[in-house]
Design an enzyme around this catalytic site. Structure first.
Site, mmCIF file in Angstrom:
data_model
loop_
_atom_site.group_PDB
_atom_site.id
_atom_site.type_symbol
_atom_site.label_atom_id
_atom_site.label_comp_id
_atom_site.label_asym_id
_atom_site.label_seq_id
_atom_site.Cartn_x
_atom_site.Cartn_y
_atom_site.Cartn_z
ATOM 1 N N CYS A 19 7.268 -2.228 12.730
ATOM 2 C CA CYS A 19 6.467 -2.392 11.510
ATOM 3 C C CYS A 19 5.867 -3.789 11.498
ATOM 4 O O CYS A 19 6.524 -4.773 11.859
ATOM 5 C CB CYS A 19 7.350 -2.183 10.285
ATOM 6 S SG CYS A 19 6.500 -2.482 8.716
ATOM 7 N N TYR B 195 -3.135 -4.207 6.055
ATOM 8 C CA TYR B 195 -2.793 -4.620 7.413
ATOM 9 C C TYR B 195 -3.774 -5.656 7.955
ATOM 10 O O TYR B 195 -4.182 -5.594 9.103
ATOM 11 C CB TYR B 195 -2.699 -3.393 8.326
ATOM 12 C CG TYR B 195 -1.478 -2.572 7.998
ATOM 13 C CD1 TYR B 195 -0.244 -2.904 8.534
ATOM 14 C CD2 TYR B 195 -1.552 -1.514 7.110
ATOM 15 C CE1 TYR B 195 0.897 -2.180 8.213
ATOM 16 C CE2 TYR B 195 -0.419 -0.778 6.781
ATOM 17 C CZ TYR B 195 0.800 -1.118 7.335
ATOM 18 O OH TYR B 195 1.918 -0.398 7.007
ATOM 19 N N ARG C 3 9.380 3.971 8.149
ATOM 20 C CA ARG C 3 8.393 3.304 7.286
ATOM 21 C C ARG C 3 7.405 4.360 6.802
ATOM 22 O O ARG C 3 6.591 4.874 7.557
ATOM 23 C CB ARG C 3 7.646 2.208 8.075
ATOM 24 C CG ARG C 3 6.438 1.617 7.328
ATOM 25 C CD ARG C 3 6.884 0.796 6.129
ATOM 26 N NE ARG C 3 5.768 0.098 5.511
ATOM 27 C CZ ARG C 3 5.216 0.455 4.343
ATOM 28 N NH1 ARG C 3 5.660 1.527 3.701
ATOM 29 N NH2 ARG C 3 4.235 -0.239 3.825
ATOM 30 N N HIS D 93 -5.073 -5.666 -4.213
ATOM 31 C CA HIS D 93 -4.123 -4.552 -4.223
ATOM 32 C C HIS D 93 -3.795 -4.161 -2.792
ATOM 33 O O HIS D 93 -4.679 -3.777 -2.028
ATOM 34 C CB HIS D 93 -4.727 -3.367 -4.981
ATOM 35 C CG HIS D 93 -3.792 -2.203 -5.088
ATOM 36 N ND1 HIS D 93 -4.113 -0.952 -4.620
ATOM 37 C CD2 HIS D 93 -2.532 -2.110 -5.584
ATOM 38 C CE1 HIS D 93 -3.104 -0.123 -4.838
ATOM 39 N NE2 HIS D 93 -2.134 -0.798 -5.429
ATOM 40 N N HIS E 87 6.381 0.879 -5.675
ATOM 41 C CA HIS E 87 6.208 -0.166 -6.687
ATOM 42 C C HIS E 87 7.529 -0.572 -7.322
ATOM 43 O O HIS E 87 7.609 -1.600 -7.994
ATOM 44 C CB HIS E 87 5.255 0.321 -7.780
ATOM 45 C CG HIS E 87 3.855 0.517 -7.308
ATOM 46 N ND1 HIS E 87 3.407 1.705 -6.766
ATOM 47 C CD2 HIS E 87 2.792 -0.323 -7.272
ATOM 48 C CE1 HIS E 87 2.134 1.594 -6.426
ATOM 49 N NE2 HIS E 87 1.736 0.371 -6.715
#
Length: 580
Positions: A288, A425, A237, A130, A155
């Site tokens: 980003c 990340y 973002r 996830h 989502h």
């Protein structure tokens, strides 16, 4: 809203299932995000998938649309539902009550089930993968997903979540349980504030990928129009709704500086306290980590926003040095704090619940230029970019530049949570598509950025008509940026896919301080290119930094399931000849 989530989760555990409130015949009014309706560059557009009730969960500021059974986004989604049901023979699936689903919550080694739209999913094997972290998704274990997706609306930015869930279906939820959760979702709409109701106004030119939460990039044709990106066009973002502080809350705002791990307790600093410290300015580019993810998706699909090249911008930030802020709070000797007390990390905590951290060697470096910023481009920070305070960590991935600071903490350990320790990340190897195959704890999160470039403008030098097969001169321009303060020393541009190269002329940003080149560099080049049979010309760019790092040709070898860090050659094309 938090109470509503807890109530709905509890109700689910008491036997009230998930469901799709949009199967009801009564008319209601909802706002449909226009960015999800318009087709996007990667041909996804608004691909609502498989489950009734989806339109409700993407409700946001946008086009007001009346809901009726025969004319609703969920009716569009029903076409995709037919595809899913055909795959799974829904009529033969077992039917479960919510009480039974609730027993599958991962405790005592049980499988982990969740419900959505009246369908039951076994998500056990997906938990480690996830993107938002296993801890976050486990909040819905044994219950309904709907109340959480009402907040985490990213989502619905693409069809990927539902496409993944298609393969996790294990049954259907009892109809009465579904109806009960439908009623609670309807009650939530009627009785609670939309968490995205107080979002800031945004510039109409931004290329919006999702607006709840807002994720938008600066259009390529405006990216290098100005060396300092106008605040209104600076890419956005977000992971959550933008924090909204009332005037009294701004007046009483305090930044907590937590030195308790080294025995000095917590100090609270007001905005005035911080503004009384010496003011410094830092021009720094933020990018980003998923910028150019769309290029990775051409190799194999990744998870996350399908950014083009515009999730990068440059601004002049002003505020107090982090070293001065920490000294004001009582950190007199950072070297002793690290060597004698083991304080190796500085954690940043946000008003929206996000936490991230950097190493103390960057945080306390007098030449690292880390600041606690309260201004952007000469004005107070806009809400979208961190008001009232944000961290600016030059040369690092933007996720470490935490917005809406609530606390700064000195610690022996890096920050907890998905943005630092989770899959979000961390760049897995190209061969790994399942996070269970690696030890995430042993992998560092992204910190110092790599090396990048982009092409933003292409035009013919010659006037008049041109024909396929003709060699023309293309005037091109763009940007280049390296993390870690590494200066850009060269940008090469090719019109024949790398067989020959033309070195560009470096413009704005080329003369930054050695080793402290926190901002991008603009470049310009004239390149010979042969017009292709379809009337197009194609260019590629690659940059070189002061350490002689060079962008790789292809992204295949750096592909990762999260789509992070695509710094392969930038490729661009333009139509210059009409082909009959």
């Amino acid at each position: 809203f938090a109470r509503s989530i807890r109530q709905m989760s509890a109700a689910s555990l008491r036997g009230r299932g998930a469901g799709g409130i949009f199967q009801r015949a009564s008319c209601r009014h909802f706002a449909v995000a226009p960015s999800l309706i318009a087709a996007s560059d990667d041909c996804r557009g608004w691909n609502m998938t498989a489950i009734s009730g989806l339109a409700f969960l993407v409700a946001s500021t946008g086009i007001s649309t009346a809901y009726c059974e025969e004319n609703t986004p969920s009716a569009v989604a029903r076409e995709n539902l037919e595809e899913v049901t055909a795959m799974h023979s829904m009529d033969t699936l077992p039917v479960y009550e919510s009480d039974f689903v609730a027993q599958h919550n991962g405790e005592d080694g049980t499988r982990i089930w969740m419900t959505y739209g009246g369908i039951v999913y076994d998500v056990t094997d997906f938990i480690p993968n996830h993107p938002g972290g296993s801890e976050q998704i486990m909040k819905a274990a044994g219950g309904a997903i709907e109340p959480y997706w009402h907040l985490y609306r990213q989502h619905f930015a693409s069809d990927l979540p539902m496409r993944l869930m298609e393969h996790m279906i294990v049954g259907k939820l009892k109809e009465e349980d579904q109806e009960a959760i439908d009623e609670q979702m309807a009650e939530l709409v009627d009785s609670s504030d939309d968490p995205y109701e107080l979002e800031p106004m945004r510039h109409s030119s931004l290329k919006v990928h999702s607006d709840t939460p807002m994720n938008a990039e600066c259009p390529a044709n405006q990216l290098t129009q100005s060396y300092i990106t106008p605040s209104a066009l600076f890419y956005i973002r977000h992971h959550h709704p933008v924090p909204f502080l009332k005037p009294l809350e701004v007046e009483n705002y305090k930044l907590k500086i937590d030195l308790s791990e080294m025995g000095k307790g917590v100090v609270e600093l007001s905005l005035d306290d911080i503004k009384k410290l010496p003011k410094v300015e830092v021009t720094a580019t933020l990018q980003c980590s998923g910028n150019r993810r769309s290029g990775f998706n051409q190799v194999m699909r990744t998870s996350g926003t399908s950014w083009g090249q515009g999730a990068i911008s440059n601004a002049k930030w002003a505020g107090a040095k982090l070293t001065d802020v920490l000294k004001l709070a009582g950190l007199d000797d950072p070297i002793a704090a690290e060597e004698e007390l083991g304080m190796e990390h500085v954690r940043f905590h946000s008003l929206d619940g996000m936490s991230s951290s950097i190493g103390i060697e960057k945080a306390m470096n007098p030449y690292g230029d880390v600041i606690v910023a309260y201004e952007m481009n000469g004005e107070p920070l806009p809400r979208d970019h961190g008001f009232p305070l944000r961290a600016i960590v030059p040369g690092y991935c933007a996720v470490r530049n935490v917005k809406w600071l609530s606390a700064i903490e000195l610690s022996k350990e890096e920050a907890e949570g998905p943005w630092q320790r989770g899959l979000n990340y961390k760049a897995l190897p190209p061969s790994v598509t399942d996070a269970k195959a690696v030890d995430l704890d042993a992998m560092p999160g992204l910190s110092e950025a790599s090396l990048f470039s982009g092409i933003t403008s292409m035009a013919l030098k010659e006037g008049g008509k041109v024909s396929p097969g003709e060699t023309v001169t293309v005037q091109a321009s763009g940007w280049a940026w390296a993390g870690g303060g590494r200066n850009i020393v060269r940008v090469d541009v090719s019109g024949d896919d790398g067989k020959t190269w033309k070195s560009a002329t470096l413009g704005d940003g080329a003369k930054q301080k050695f080793g402290r080149a926190w901002a991008w560099t603009f470049w310009y080049a004239e390149v010979p290119v042969k017009v292709r049979e379809d009337g197009t010309v194609h260019l590629v760019s690659k940059s070189v930094d002061m350490a002689l790092n060079v962008q790789p040709e292809k992204c295949d070898g750096m592909w990762n399931v999260r789509g992070l860090g695509n710094n392969s050659w930038f490729r661009a094309s333009a139509t210059v000849a009409e082909v009959r």
